[in-house]
Design an enzyme around this catalytic site. Structure first.
Site, PDB file in Angstrom:
ATOM      1  N   ALA A  40      58.908 -25.624 -12.761  1.00 26.94           N
ATOM      2  CA  ALA A  40      59.924 -26.601 -13.169  1.00 26.94           C
ATOM      3  C   ALA A  40      61.063 -26.672 -12.146  1.00 26.94           C
ATOM      4  CB  ALA A  40      60.483 -26.251 -14.554  1.00 26.94           C
ATOM      5  N   GLN A  44      50.389 -24.139  -7.374  1.00 29.53           N
ATOM      6  CA  GLN A  44      51.050 -23.601  -8.552  1.00 29.53           C
ATOM      7  C   GLN A  44      52.460 -24.183  -8.609  1.00 29.53           C
ATOM      8  OE1 GLN A  44      49.387 -21.384 -10.766  1.00 29.53           O
ATOM      9  NE2 GLN A  44      47.668 -22.063  -9.499  1.00 29.53           N
ATOM     10  N   GLU A  71      46.942 -24.166  -0.071  1.00 27.26           N
ATOM     11  CA  GLU A  71      46.639 -23.622   1.239  1.00 27.26           C
ATOM     12  C   GLU A  71      47.472 -22.379   1.524  1.00 27.26           C
ATOM     13  OE1 GLU A  71      47.263 -26.742   0.320  1.00 27.26           O
ATOM     14  OE2 GLU A  71      46.651 -28.170   1.868  1.00 27.26           O
ATOM     15  N   CYS A  76      52.211 -26.529   4.992  1.00 23.83           N
ATOM     16  CA  CYS A  76      50.941 -25.800   5.062  1.00 23.83           C
ATOM     17  C   CYS A  76      50.380 -25.815   6.479  1.00 23.83           C
ATOM     18  CB  CYS A  76      49.931 -26.381   4.077  1.00 23.83           C
ATOM     19  SG  CYS A  76      50.365 -25.995   2.363  1.00 23.83           S
TER      20      CYS A  76
END
Length: 162
Positions: free
Chosen positions: A67, A64, A76, A116
């Site tokens: 800006a 996701q 993940e 991640c």
């Protein structure tokens, strides 16, 4: 003169998703569905992740973007943090990751980024059991490591904070 230490890791390779065990095919299918829900107006790079818990439940996440770039979140971590919030007592057995560009189709397996890796390592260390990680591009070969720590052998952990 310093002593050299060599760190080795094993990565398993499947020719394609059909060569994976059926439960992993199912998990990767869920990751593909999650990938299509990614919000990527800036990078055009979609990532989906699916986590299988010890009770059989599957949790998904997609990247996701925002800006304000640092405010976005990878697939993940979206999935693993949701898992931690909703199923704190369930061990994570495996995670499947798939990634591809909107304009350029990735056929090379795409492993988790460093942030991640660290987040998944935290859960692996917390639950004291390995998390198998499967990763692929949009299609093609699937790679697997039996433990996230195979991808991050010198992981930072809580032991350094005490």
């Amino acid at each position: 003169m310093p002593k050299e230490s060599i760190i080795r890791t094993s990565v398993f390779e499947y020719n394609d998703i059909k060569a994976c065990p059926s439960d992993i095919q199912q998990l990767m299918d869920k990751a593909v569905i999650a990938r299509e829900k990614a919000y990527t107006p800036y990078s055009q790079f979609k990532v989906g992740a699916a986590i299988r818990l010890e009770n059989g439940k599957i949790v998904t996440g997609s990247n996701q973007e925002n800006a304000s770039y640092p405010s976005g979140l990878c697939a993940e971590r979206t999935a693993i943090f949701y898992t931690g919030a909703q199923y704190p007592d369930q061990k994570i057995k495996s995670i499947a990751i798939t990634a591809t560009g909107t304009d350029k189709e990735n056929t090379e397996p795409v492993p988790p980024c460093g942030a991640c890796r660290q987040a998944i390592a935290e859960y692996e260390q917390k639950q004291k059991s390995p998390i198998a990680v499967y990763f692929m591009g949009k299609s093609g070969q699937v790679k697997m490591v039996k433990s996230l720590l195979s991808l991050l052998p010198l992981a930072f952990s809580e032991q350094y904070l005490k």
